[in-house]
Scaffold this active site. Structure first.
Site, PDB file in Angstrom:
ATOM      1  N   HIS A   1      27.336  39.784  46.444  1.00 59.43           N
ATOM      2  CA  HIS A   1      27.442  40.821  45.411  1.00 59.43           C
ATOM      3  C   HIS A   1      27.020  40.237  44.076  1.00 59.43           C
ATOM      4  O   HIS A   1      27.405  39.124  43.719  1.00 59.43           O
ATOM      5  CB  HIS A   1      28.883  41.331  45.291  1.00 59.43           C
ATOM      6  CG  HIS A   1      29.042  42.345  44.192  1.00 59.43           C
ATOM      7  ND1 HIS A   1      28.650  43.664  44.323  1.00 59.43           N
ATOM      8  CD2 HIS A   1      29.512  42.217  42.918  1.00 59.43           C
ATOM      9  CE1 HIS A   1      28.878  44.308  43.193  1.00 59.43           C
ATOM     10  NE2 HIS A   1      29.399  43.453  42.325  1.00 59.43           N
TER      11      HIS A   1
ATOM     12  N   ASP B   1      38.597  53.698  44.665  1.00 57.17           N
ATOM     13  CA  ASP B   1      37.855  53.054  43.585  1.00 57.17           C
ATOM     14  C   ASP B   1      37.019  54.068  42.824  1.00 57.17           C
ATOM     15  O   ASP B   1      36.984  54.062  41.594  1.00 57.17           O
ATOM     16  CB  ASP B   1      36.963  51.942  44.145  1.00 57.17           C
ATOM     17  CG  ASP B   1      36.063  51.374  43.068  1.00 57.17           C
ATOM     18  OD1 ASP B   1      36.586  50.887  42.054  1.00 57.17           O
ATOM     19  OD2 ASP B   1      34.828  51.450  43.217  1.00 57.17           O
TER      20      ASP B   1
ATOM     21  N   ARG C   1      38.862  55.792  34.611  1.00 58.37           N
ATOM     22  CA  ARG C   1      38.751  54.690  33.642  1.00 58.37           C
ATOM     23  C   ARG C   1      37.643  54.980  32.632  1.00 58.37           C
ATOM     24  O   ARG C   1      37.768  54.671  31.437  1.00 58.37           O
ATOM     25  CB  ARG C   1      38.456  53.373  34.364  1.00 58.37           C
ATOM     26  CG  ARG C   1      39.632  52.802  35.145  1.00 58.37           C
ATOM     27  CD  ARG C   1      39.187  51.728  36.132  1.00 58.37           C
ATOM     28  NE  ARG C   1      38.475  50.662  35.450  1.00 58.37           N
ATOM     29  CZ  ARG C   1      37.613  49.841  36.057  1.00 58.37           C
ATOM     30  NH1 ARG C   1      37.335  49.999  37.338  1.00 58.37           N
ATOM     31  NH2 ARG C   1      37.018  48.890  35.381  1.00 58.37           N
TER      32      ARG C   1
ATOM     33  N   SER D   1      38.061  46.676  41.541  1.00 58.71           N
ATOM     34  CA  SER D   1      37.018  47.659  41.838  1.00 58.71           C
ATOM     35  C   SER D   1      35.917  47.028  42.680  1.00 58.71           C
ATOM     36  O   SER D   1      35.513  47.570  43.727  1.00 58.71           O
ATOM     37  CB  SER D   1      36.442  48.219  40.538  1.00 58.71           C
ATOM     38  OG  SER D   1      35.335  49.059  40.777  1.00 58.71           O
TER      39      SER D   1
ATOM     40  N   LYS E   1      35.525  47.183  47.501  1.00 60.89           N
ATOM     41  CA  LYS E   1      34.361  47.587  48.294  1.00 60.89           C
ATOM     42  C   LYS E   1      33.869  46.440  49.171  1.00 60.89           C
ATOM     43  O   LYS E   1      33.440  46.657  50.308  1.00 60.89           O
ATOM     44  CB  LYS E   1      33.253  48.095  47.373  1.00 60.89           C
ATOM     45  CG  LYS E   1      33.626  49.368  46.612  1.00 60.89           C
ATOM     46  CD  LYS E   1      32.464  49.950  45.860  1.00 60.89           C
ATOM     47  CE  LYS E   1      32.074  49.162  44.634  1.00 60.89           C
ATOM     48  NZ  LYS E   1      33.055  49.283  43.526  1.00 60.89           N
TER      49      LYS E   1
END
Length: 436
Positions: free
Chosen positions: A84, A163, A170, A185, A189
């Site tokens: 990621h 999320d 948010r 968050s 995932k």
């Protein structure tokens, strides 16, 4: 043990208390199911923003979010790995790293996102290959990962739906910039995606979400801690994003540069990052004895053509024109050209990555809102890099545009981000730190 009321849970966090896993399930699970209203969760988010969360509390929040929807079961696949990036400009790393990892005998069964604002998305870049399909049924997704070592699809709305709901809230309650909320968050995932080994590329600088190295390091540590508590092998590499990565920003242009890198002829910074991340994956997954061996194996995958072959097989398997991997000049690149030149001689002190990302957006190569169309052929080439000496009139940026759309604004943005001086600058290294 009886449940507390939602106002009691808000008051507990407002007073700096630490939630239990059961309390977070009551609050977040209830919100996801529509049982707890927005206004109560908004109050709770502000309490978290002001008071933070303890490490175990953050990990529990992440797991509650990960378990709020579908979870990929990759247990039938060997050596599952995921990567990621926290997002940047010109960051086409996934296009190179995922076939490298498949060529190294690891399994990448990954969900990726689309671009939003100045940050590009892997799915948009892959759609530069005509016919490539980001949607696969789960059985085919798993079968392709087993056969090729690589399957990559768009993120499912049923993956960590808590999320998505929390992020939307948010965004409108000024609570986005909360470290535990950012970390949970991202990691919710990743954990729901099922891979055993996760390597994080945490960007730092002008073109990144985290602007300072201290903030980036804190985020990396929080995410590694969450993953470790969840039983995953997690490492993070902190990398510079003051300057765009590689030379190309824009979907087809980035695909072409990724293919050049897989051919062993890519830019030095992009090649170094991909070899570094691949080596970290091998080490985290227990597939290399030491860092030197890991780097040698990673570099060989770029030199021997095995990673390039994996990209071709992957694109073809998902309906794309795999011949373009061998003939990338056939990809759609906008025909218009314009240049930004040096207004005077000197050393390039800074080329603002955010300005480049915004210029691509102005040309039509990104989206301001989800669902906006994207022109895959437009983009910006960063011809020179900070530290290089230029003469007046030398080309610093080359723009690829379609019919002049957004060109004037893109040129304005790029000019604003150039800084020249008479003395050589101190150029930051690409790899800033590691966390494990």
């Amino acid at each position: 043990m009886s449940q507390q009321s939602i106002p009691d849970l808000i008051a507990k966090k407002r007073a700096g208390g630490e939630h239990t896993r059961a309390e977070l399930e009551q609050l977040i699970g209830g919100y996801t199911r529509g049982e707890v209203p927005d206004y109560q969760v908004s109050a709770w988010l502000m309490a978290v923003f002001l008071n933070g969360m303890a490490p175990q509390e953050t990990a529990d929040l992440t797991l509650v979010m990960a378990e709020s929807g579908d979870q990929l079961d990759l247990s039938s696949l060997p050596n599952t790995v995921d990567k990621h990036s926290t997002g940047g400009v010109g960051d086409k790393t996934s296009l190179i790293l995922t076939p490298m990892l498949a060529a190294l005998g690891l399994t990448v069964a990954k969900m990726s996102g689309r671009g939003l604002a100045h940050t590009g998305g892997t799915i948009d870049k892959l759609e530069s290959f005509p016919g490539w399909n980001p949607e696969l049924p789960e059985d085919r997704f798993i079968a392709q990962a087993r056969e090729i070592g690589l399957s990559l699809v768009g993120q499912s709305k049923d993956l960590a739906p808590a999320d998505g709901k929390l992020y939307a809230l948010r965004d409108v309650t000024a609570t986005v910039e909360s470290l535990p909320l950012i970390a949970s968050s991202i990691m919710s995932k990743k954990i729901a995606s099922g891979a055993q080994t996760i390597v994080l590329d945490v960007k730092s600088g002008a073109g990144a979400f985290m602007k300072t190295l201290d903030d980036s390091r804190a985020l990396a540590r929080a995410m590694v801690d969450i993953g470790t508590r969840a039983g995953r092998n997690v490492r993070a590499v902190l990398t510079d994003m003051d300057t765009p990565l590689g030379h190309m920003a824009g979907n087809s242009l980035e695909v072409q540069e990724a293919i050049a890198t897989l051919n062993g002829t890519g830019p030095a910074d992009l090649t170094e990052l991909c070899v570094t991340l691949a080596a970290e994956v091998l080490l985290a997954a227990g597939q290399a004895a030491d860092p030197a061996q890991a780097r040698e194996r990673a570099a060989r995958a770029l030199q021997d053509g095995s990673a390039l072959a994996k990209l071709e097989a992957f694109v073809t398997a998902q309906g794309g024109d795999g011949s373009l991997v061998r003939n990338p000049e056939g990809l759609d690149v906008a025909p218009g050209r314009a240049e930004i030149t040096a207004p005077q001689g000197g050393y390039i002190q800074r080329l603002d990555a955010l300005s480049v990302g915004r210029a691509v957006l102005a040309l039509g190569g990104g989206r301001e809102r989800k669902g906006d169309p994207v022109d895959v052929g437009v983009g910006v080439e960063t011809v020179c890099k900070p530290g290089e000496q230029v003469e007046e009139g030398d080309v610093i940026y080359r723009l690829y545009h379609r019919g002049g759309k957004g060109l004037e604004r893109a040129q304005e943005l790029l000019r604003e981000g150039i800084e020249l001086s008479g003395t050589p600058p101190e150029v930051k290294p690409l790899i800033l730190d590691r966390v494990q």
